[in-house]
Design a protein around this motif. Sequence first.
Motif, PDB file in Angstrom:
ATOM      1  N   LEU A 576      -3.636  26.622  -4.119  1.00 52.96           N
ATOM      2  CA  LEU A 576      -4.859  26.289  -4.847  1.00 52.96           C
ATOM      3  C   LEU A 576      -4.932  27.030  -6.180  1.00 52.96           C
ATOM      4  N   LEU A 577      -4.549  28.295  -6.192  1.00 52.68           N
ATOM      5  CA  LEU A 577      -4.539  29.050  -7.449  1.00 52.68           C
ATOM      6  C   LEU A 577      -3.516  28.475  -8.420  1.00 52.68           C
ATOM      7  N   ALA A 578      -2.381  28.025  -7.895  1.00 49.86           N
ATOM      8  CA  ALA A 578      -1.389  27.393  -8.765  1.00 49.86           C
ATOM      9  C   ALA A 578      -1.950  26.121  -9.394  1.00 49.86           C
ATOM     10  N   CYS A 579      -2.721  25.356  -8.618  1.00 47.40           N
ATOM     11  CA  CYS A 579      -3.345  24.146  -9.166  1.00 47.40           C
ATOM     12  C   CYS A 579      -4.378  24.499 -10.234  1.00 47.40           C
ATOM     13  N   LEU A 580      -5.089  25.613 -10.045  1.00 45.56           N
ATOM     14  CA  LEU A 580      -6.069  26.023 -11.048  1.00 45.56           C
ATOM     15  C   LEU A 580      -5.393  26.460 -12.346  1.00 45.56           C
ATOM     16  N   TYR A 581      -4.290  27.183 -12.247  1.00 49.48           N
ATOM     17  CA  TYR A 581      -3.597  27.665 -13.445  1.00 49.48           C
ATOM     18  C   TYR A 581      -2.799  26.551 -14.115  1.00 49.48           C
ATOM     19  N   ASP A 582      -2.200  25.686 -13.324  1.00 50.38           N
ATOM     20  CA  ASP A 582      -1.336  24.633 -13.870  1.00 50.38           C
ATOM     21  C   ASP A 582      -2.125  23.324 -13.907  1.00 50.38           C
ATOM     22  N   ARG A 583      -3.056  23.240 -14.831  1.00 47.75           N
ATOM     23  CA  ARG A 583      -3.947  22.086 -14.883  1.00 47.75           C
ATOM     24  C   ARG A 583      -3.225  20.805 -15.266  1.00 47.75           C
ATOM     25  N   GLU A 584      -2.127  20.897 -15.987  1.00 49.79           N
ATOM     26  CA  GLU A 584      -1.410  19.701 -16.411  1.00 49.79           C
ATOM     27  C   GLU A 584      -0.538  19.126 -15.299  1.00 49.79           C
ATOM     28  N   GLY A 585      -0.317  19.860 -14.259  1.00 46.34           N
ATOM     29  CA  GLY A 585       0.458  19.344 -13.146  1.00 46.34           C
ATOM     30  C   GLY A 585       1.951  19.343 -13.357  1.00 46.34           C
ATOM     31  N   LYS A 586       2.466  20.143 -14.283  1.00 47.24           N
ATOM     32  CA  LYS A 586       3.909  20.167 -14.551  1.00 47.24           C
ATOM     33  C   LYS A 586       4.634  21.178 -13.673  1.00 47.24           C
ATOM     34  N   TRP A 587       3.895  22.081 -13.026  1.00 48.89           N
ATOM     35  CA  TRP A 587       4.470  23.082 -12.145  1.00 48.89           C
ATOM     36  C   TRP A 587       5.520  23.932 -12.868  1.00 48.89           C
ATOM     37  N   ASP A 588       5.189  24.329 -14.093  1.00 46.92           N
ATOM     38  CA  ASP A 588       6.080  25.216 -14.839  1.00 46.92           C
ATOM     39  C   ASP A 588       5.908  26.646 -14.339  1.00 46.92           C
ATOM     40  N   ILE A 589       7.000  27.392 -14.317  1.00 44.06           N
ATOM     41  CA  ILE A 589       6.941  28.787 -13.897  1.00 44.06           C
ATOM     42  C   ILE A 589       6.508  29.627 -15.087  1.00 44.06           C
ATOM     43  N   SER A 590       5.229  29.590 -15.364  1.00 46.24           N
ATOM     44  CA  SER A 590       4.656  30.385 -16.433  1.00 46.24           C
ATOM     45  C   SER A 590       4.316  31.766 -15.885  1.00 46.24           C
ATOM     46  N   PRO A 591       3.925  32.705 -16.743  1.00 47.82           N
ATOM     47  CA  PRO A 591       3.555  34.034 -16.225  1.00 47.82           C
ATOM     48  C   PRO A 591       2.462  33.989 -15.165  1.00 47.82           C
ATOM     49  N   GLY A 592       1.509  33.067 -15.313  1.00 53.41           N
ATOM     50  CA  GLY A 592       0.447  32.974 -14.315  1.00 53.41           C
ATOM     51  C   GLY A 592       0.964  32.539 -12.960  1.00 53.41           C
ATOM     52  N   LEU A 593       1.848  31.522 -12.959  1.00 54.80           N
ATOM     53  CA  LEU A 593       2.414  31.058 -11.698  1.00 54.80           C
ATOM     54  C   LEU A 593       3.319  32.114 -11.077  1.00 54.80           C
ATOM     55  N   ALA A 594       4.062  32.816 -11.905  1.00 56.96           N
ATOM     56  CA  ALA A 594       4.908  33.894 -11.394  1.00 56.96           C
ATOM     57  C   ALA A 594       4.059  34.987 -10.758  1.00 56.96           C
ATOM     58  N   ALA A 595       2.906  35.271 -11.371  1.00 59.56           N
ATOM     59  CA  ALA A 595       2.010  36.285 -10.798  1.00 59.56           C
ATOM     60  C   ALA A 595       1.480  35.837  -9.435  1.00 59.56           C
ATOM     61  N   ILE A 596       1.235  34.523  -9.284  1.00 63.20           N
ATOM     62  CA  ILE A 596       0.746  34.011  -8.007  1.00 63.20           C
ATOM     63  C   ILE A 596       1.818  34.153  -6.930  1.00 63.20           C
ATOM     64  N   LEU A 597       3.059  33.869  -7.287  1.00 61.61           N
ATOM     65  CA  LEU A 597       4.143  34.030  -6.321  1.00 61.61           C
ATOM     66  C   LEU A 597       4.303  35.486  -5.905  1.00 61.61           C
ATOM     67  N   ILE A 598       4.181  36.386  -6.861  1.00 58.87           N
ATOM     68  CA  ILE A 598       4.260  37.813  -6.532  1.00 58.87           C
ATOM     69  C   ILE A 598       3.078  38.211  -5.643  1.00 58.87           C
ATOM     70  N   MET A 599       1.882  37.677  -5.958  1.00 58.85           N
ATOM     71  CA  MET A 599       0.701  38.003  -5.167  1.00 58.85           C
ATOM     72  C   MET A 599       0.853  37.515  -3.727  1.00 58.85           C
ATOM     73  N   GLU A 600       1.499  36.377  -3.546  1.00 54.63           N
ATOM     74  CA  GLU A 600       1.701  35.868  -2.194  1.00 54.63           C
ATOM     75  C   GLU A 600       2.530  36.850  -1.367  1.00 54.63           C
ATOM     76  N   HIS A 601       3.595  37.365  -1.945  1.00 55.86           N
ATOM     77  CA  HIS A 601       4.433  38.315  -1.220  1.00 55.86           C
ATOM     78  C   HIS A 601       3.680  39.632  -0.971  1.00 55.86           C
ATOM     79  N   VAL A 602       2.865  40.039  -1.943  1.00 55.68           N
ATOM     80  CA  VAL A 602       2.094  41.274  -1.764  1.00 55.68           C
ATOM     81  C   VAL A 602       1.082  41.116  -0.631  1.00 55.68           C
ATOM     82  N   LEU A 603       0.429  39.940  -0.571  1.00 62.23           N
ATOM     83  CA  LEU A 603      -0.553  39.711   0.482  1.00 62.23           C
ATOM     84  C   LEU A 603       0.104  39.657   1.860  1.00 62.23           C
ATOM     85  N   LEU A 604       1.273  39.057   1.932  1.00 61.87           N
ATOM     86  CA  LEU A 604       1.998  39.063   3.203  1.00 61.87           C
ATOM     87  C   LEU A 604       2.354  40.492   3.610  1.00 61.87           C
ATOM     88  N   LEU A 605       2.703  41.309   2.640  1.00 63.74           N
ATOM     89  CA  LEU A 605       2.976  42.715   2.928  1.00 63.74           C
ATOM     90  C   LEU A 605       1.714  43.426   3.403  1.00 63.74           C
TER      91      LEU A 605
END
Length: 659
Positions: A576-605
Amino acid sequence: MDEIKEVHTPYEMGVVVPKKVSDQIGEGYGHDCVEVLVAQFHRVGLIVDRVVGLHDEFLKLLAPVEILGKAAAELQLKKRTHIGVDIQFEWDEAEAFIRQADGSFFSWCERFRCYNHMIYGIVNKSESAIILKSNCRDVRWEPGESLVWKLETEAIVKEVFPLHDEIKRKQLLKCWALNWWDLTNQPIDEIYAYYGTKIATYFAFLGMYTKWLFFPAAFGLLLQLVDFGSLQLLVIPFFFICIISWAVLFFQFWKRKNSTLLASYSVGAESAYKYMDMEWSSFHSSVGLVKKWGDGKAEDKENFQREEWSGRMMRFRNDAIIILSIICLQLPFELAYAHLYESIRSDIMKFGLTAIYLFAIQYFTQFGGKVSVKLIKDEQNENSEYRANSLVYKVFGLYFMQSYIGILYHAILHRNFMTLRQVIIQRLIISEVLENLMENSLPYIKYSYRKYRAVRNKRKREKGPSGRKSYFNSRVEKEYFKPMYSASVGEELEDGLFDEFLELALQFGMIMMFACAFPPAFAFAALSNVAEIRADALKILAMYRRPVPRVAATIGAWLNIFQFLIVVSICTNCVLLACLYDREGKWDISPGLAAILIMEHVLLLIKFGFSRIVPEEPDWVKANRMKNATQAQNMCSKQLLRNISGGRGAFVTGTQKTD
């Protein structure tokens, strides 16, 4: 044991038998079933009160504390002593054992087991069969056969059920169900004393869960009411991190509280009584294998391995059937509903479609649950607790698919957050309203219908005046007409708490999995649970019979389901956060999306790391358990040394005499 006294208790068990048709039984007709049954109850020490109802006769039973104590000794129950050690109960040494918190000598679970032992333990001790009569019917009571079991198979004893204690029930109504001033505080000790461990554990969990919901509810309302402007995309991830941390900490602290409840309530007799539901089939099969073991032959090992792997393969087959049914049958149906909801433009039609869907899906999932029950009966589970957990996992899989797949469809494929929030609101409101209507109206409708049929049939037979309103003159008959507190699926495996925990799990999944899309959902859940505490209390006190006590002192498989939902919510909210940051729907690995991926691993930890930070058991519980174990070991060691010394002395004396 005259010094052992207990406050007089009302009748606690009821037995339903048919009314005697006096004009069909003449002199010398034989032994009347009901008269023999009453005489046998008196013989074992039970106090019997006979009440005549509309169509049946009710035998109310009460056992004095001395009779309960002797039954507990026969059952070899283990009870907690004053030094904290669980020892097999002996009536002659009753003063060595502690009493319950309410002052009674035995807990409700122990009393219920003793009643079952006395009621079903009446057997024919003669060498020949006894012919019993019941309204021109002959019944052969064979030697060594249980009288009540025999009469139940002949449909003469219609039911054996626990009775409400009106004094304690009214006290609980006043201080619990109708007490709205204490939002989450509940008299857990009184609930345990009246209903047993399992129901007390559920309400303790519900109260703690509701109290902990106040923090995310306030945080979610703050996000909804305050406009953070450009910081909104930073505040929502922070809210999500706090929510995951909150959920993990809550369940860790619940484990601590649960261990405290175990130390306080699960005394030896209850913890050892794992077969309350008379589910002995799998137990006897295991005992049979154990008896065959010991010859040292290779086939013994093969028999154990064959039994083990056949049971595992049976469970794997049943799980595969449920999973394939969900994928092939339920998944297309859920996606079709989601697509139809997306294509409809009218809000009123969407609301009506959701209501119809939620109403229809209840029958679908109940059917799936009944299929699961039939599959579970073929499994070789160790006891009824394992079978109940297997049922929980299977049925929750059905509800998980129907509750969340449509919402994920709106969130991931269409990225329509307005529709997503609308669906969440409708699901929460409609599901809660529908569940409460069904839970609170169905028991009353069933009771009213059974009462109406009984009165109508009575009028037809007697051809009495139509203006007479009711024939009821006893409370025990009213309790008999009330429905049992059973699960919507598989009442022989689970009681009504199955549906209560299922409702909480679905609510928890809804607010957690889509927390970033609709933060105020936590506030709605908190208000709903405050009302749920009182509604469930009122329902179990006034609308149902007194439930059969069950000894489970944990929430069982539901704890694993709640923790599974936390892991799933980490994944869904990151999407859901990726959808909020990537409003154009291109699913580019921008700094915001990279931060979300890092946050996912941190939350699992965080999820798996907090379990080590917060211990599951308080130190005082651990110390108390170690102290009791040490005392028990010392007592056993001293007794063993005395036995060895006595045996040695006898041996030496015998040797000297021989010399």
